[in-house]
Design a protein around this motif. Sequence first.
Motif, PDB file in Angstrom:
ATOM      1  N   GLN A 179       6.953  14.962  -1.556  1.00 36.18           N
ATOM      2  CA  GLN A 179       5.897  14.327  -0.763  1.00 36.18           C
ATOM      3  C   GLN A 179       6.213  12.859  -0.487  1.00 36.18           C
ATOM      4  O   GLN A 179       5.836  12.320   0.559  1.00 36.18           O
ATOM      5  CB  GLN A 179       4.550  14.434  -1.498  1.00 36.18           C
ATOM      6  N   ILE A 180       6.895  12.233  -1.425  1.00 33.45           N
ATOM      7  CA  ILE A 180       7.300  10.835  -1.219  1.00 33.45           C
ATOM      8  C   ILE A 180       8.414  10.748  -0.181  1.00 33.45           C
ATOM      9  O   ILE A 180       8.438   9.831   0.660  1.00 33.45           O
ATOM     10  CB  ILE A 180       7.761  10.220  -2.560  1.00 33.45           C
ATOM     11  N   LEU A 181       9.309  11.726  -0.215  1.00 34.71           N
ATOM     12  CA  LEU A 181      10.472  11.686   0.665  1.00 34.71           C
ATOM     13  C   LEU A 181      10.159  12.130   2.093  1.00 34.71           C
ATOM     14  O   LEU A 181      10.723  11.594   3.056  1.00 34.71           O
ATOM     15  CB  LEU A 181      11.587  12.566   0.083  1.00 34.71           C
TER      16      LEU A 181
ATOM     17  N   LEU B 131       1.495  20.767   3.445  1.00 35.05           N
ATOM     18  CA  LEU B 131       1.924  21.989   2.770  1.00 35.05           C
ATOM     19  C   LEU B 131       2.282  21.712   1.310  1.00 35.05           C
ATOM     20  O   LEU B 131       1.869  22.454   0.402  1.00 35.05           O
ATOM     21  CB  LEU B 131       3.130  22.592   3.505  1.00 35.05           C
ATOM     22  N   LEU B 132       3.034  20.630   1.086  1.00 33.76           N
ATOM     23  CA  LEU B 132       3.426  20.272  -0.280  1.00 33.76           C
ATOM     24  C   LEU B 132       2.201  19.882  -1.128  1.00 33.76           C
ATOM     25  O   LEU B 132       2.122  20.220  -2.311  1.00 33.76           O
ATOM     26  CB  LEU B 132       4.420  19.108  -0.249  1.00 33.76           C
ATOM     27  N   SER B 133       1.253  19.191  -0.488  1.00 30.87           N
ATOM     28  CA  SER B 133       0.053  18.780  -1.194  1.00 30.87           C
ATOM     29  C   SER B 133      -0.757  19.997  -1.654  1.00 30.87           C
ATOM     30  O   SER B 133      -1.229  20.065  -2.794  1.00 30.87           O
ATOM     31  CB  SER B 133      -0.809  17.891  -0.292  1.00 30.87           C
TER      32      SER B 133
ATOM     33  N   TYR C 177       1.304   6.706  -6.797  1.00 29.75           N
ATOM     34  CA  TYR C 177       0.187   7.628  -7.048  1.00 29.75           C
ATOM     35  C   TYR C 177       0.668   9.081  -7.012  1.00 29.75           C
ATOM     36  O   TYR C 177       0.322   9.885  -7.888  1.00 29.75           O
ATOM     37  CB  TYR C 177      -0.884   7.387  -5.993  1.00 29.75           C
ATOM     38  N   LEU C 178       1.480   9.432  -6.015  1.00 29.18           N
ATOM     39  CA  LEU C 178       2.017  10.786  -5.921  1.00 29.18           C
ATOM     40  C   LEU C 178       2.914  11.111  -7.127  1.00 29.18           C
ATOM     41  O   LEU C 178       2.888  12.227  -7.650  1.00 29.18           O
ATOM     42  CB  LEU C 178       2.821  10.949  -4.626  1.00 29.18           C
TER      43      LEU C 178
ATOM     44  N   SER D 211       0.818  -1.209   0.000  1.00 28.17           N
ATOM     45  CA  SER D 211       0.000   0.000   0.000  1.00 28.17           C
ATOM     46  C   SER D 211       0.857   1.265   0.000  1.00 28.17           C
ATOM     47  O   SER D 211       0.547   2.247  -0.686  1.00 28.17           O
ATOM     48  CB  SER D 211      -0.948   0.007   1.204  1.00 28.17           C
ATOM     49  N   SER D 212       1.933   1.249   0.772  1.00 26.57           N
ATOM     50  CA  SER D 212       2.806   2.425   0.835  1.00 26.57           C
ATOM     51  C   SER D 212       3.471   2.694  -0.515  1.00 26.57           C
ATOM     52  O   SER D 212       3.533   3.844  -0.978  1.00 26.57           O
ATOM     53  CB  SER D 212       3.876   2.221   1.912  1.00 26.57           C
ATOM     54  N   SER D 213       3.919   1.635  -1.172  1.00 25.32           N
ATOM     55  CA  SER D 213       4.562   1.790  -2.489  1.00 25.32           C
ATOM     56  C   SER D 213       3.575   2.297  -3.532  1.00 25.32           C
ATOM     57  O   SER D 213       3.897   3.162  -4.348  1.00 25.32           O
ATOM     58  CB  SER D 213       5.148   0.450  -2.943  1.00 25.32           C
TER      59      SER D 213
END
Length: 395
Positions: free
Chosen positions: A124-126, A135-137, A78-79, A71-73
């Motif tokens: 956002q991934i990092l 904030l990034l979103s 998705y991002l 799910s995390s991957s």
Amino acid sequence: MPVFIQKSQQQNLILGLFYGLCITLILYVLIMGSRLNDDTFKLYSLYIFCIGGFILMQEGQLYLFLTSQHSSSLFNIYLLFIGLCVLSATWFICALLQIKTSWPKVDTALKCLAVVVMLFSVLQILFKTPQVWALLSKATGYVTLCIVGCVFVLSALQARKGIREATLVFIALSFVFVSMIFRILLIDESPFMRRYGLIIAFAVESFLLAVAVSRRISRMRIAKKCAETEADYDHLCGILNRRGWCKKSADLIEHHIKSGGVLCLIYIDLDDFKQINDTHGHAVGDQALCKVAHHLKAIVRSNDVIGRLGGDEFVVLAHFYTKAQVSPKVHFLKTELAKLTIDHNTEQLAIKASVGSAVFSDPPRNIDELLKAGDAAMYHEKLKRKATPLTLVDL
């Protein structure tokens, strides 16, 4: 439970149709783009792939095949697709609207903003800290909305200027622009628009952009065909040039192979043509060439292949079913060419030509064999007859 199953099936059907549309468009545009060698089609294929990937990740169909460990991957992918969608869309639409030609600085600015969105997606991934992630979103959403709004306005300006396909892009972006407003600014106004607005907008946009790309393909095909036709014709005389004549002659040789009979190559060389140019000027020389070409078109059959090899050399390739048909045709052509004159001031100038013919019962191995035999026959004819300089014909 029955209602839930029904709704799930409806959603799966709609999304299945959307994915099918994406795959079809990708394959169609890739195939056509590879034939026409235009990078715009490759950008469109990449854009549709990114849209399909983004919707697939958003709707979570892959969770049906993968365990919760992934799910995390999947969320990270998705991002990543969010950034790729914005990046590919910006590059493609800028190319389609020719923004670089009209506003080069705006084109660069939009592409830089798209790169910034891609960078935000990677960050956002990092960084998983809730405050930083939120904030990034939000920054990703607003910058994307800014890009869509700018391109929306530019497409309207380009449509007003008459740029092809700009109107379709404008209509397509209007759907995306509205859905982005509901997704970013009017979050609580319509849950349906927040969830399905972007899918609907992307589906409509993909279809309209496919129409735009299809129009571009048709236009490029027509332009390519016109360019090929132009390249095959002698613009001075209005008949085939060497390149075009060789292509048409190859088709006639194939016909000869299938149907039998004989081929006759008639090779025509104007006598003392240089003297015409030197004495009366190149305009008169061009007039003589045009007169010969026009006369040849008038006296040969529609399936005979006429061409100008260059300079003052003309060729006619004809197919006959028997050898007995050849001699009368060649004699008739020689007689008609011998009558040719052109008007110059108040006088008439006679056009003289050496005409040689070569007959092939068996198909020639190639075009060069045809031309070599015809040239030899013409040269033999030129030596046999005593050519005289161009003279004035008394009225």
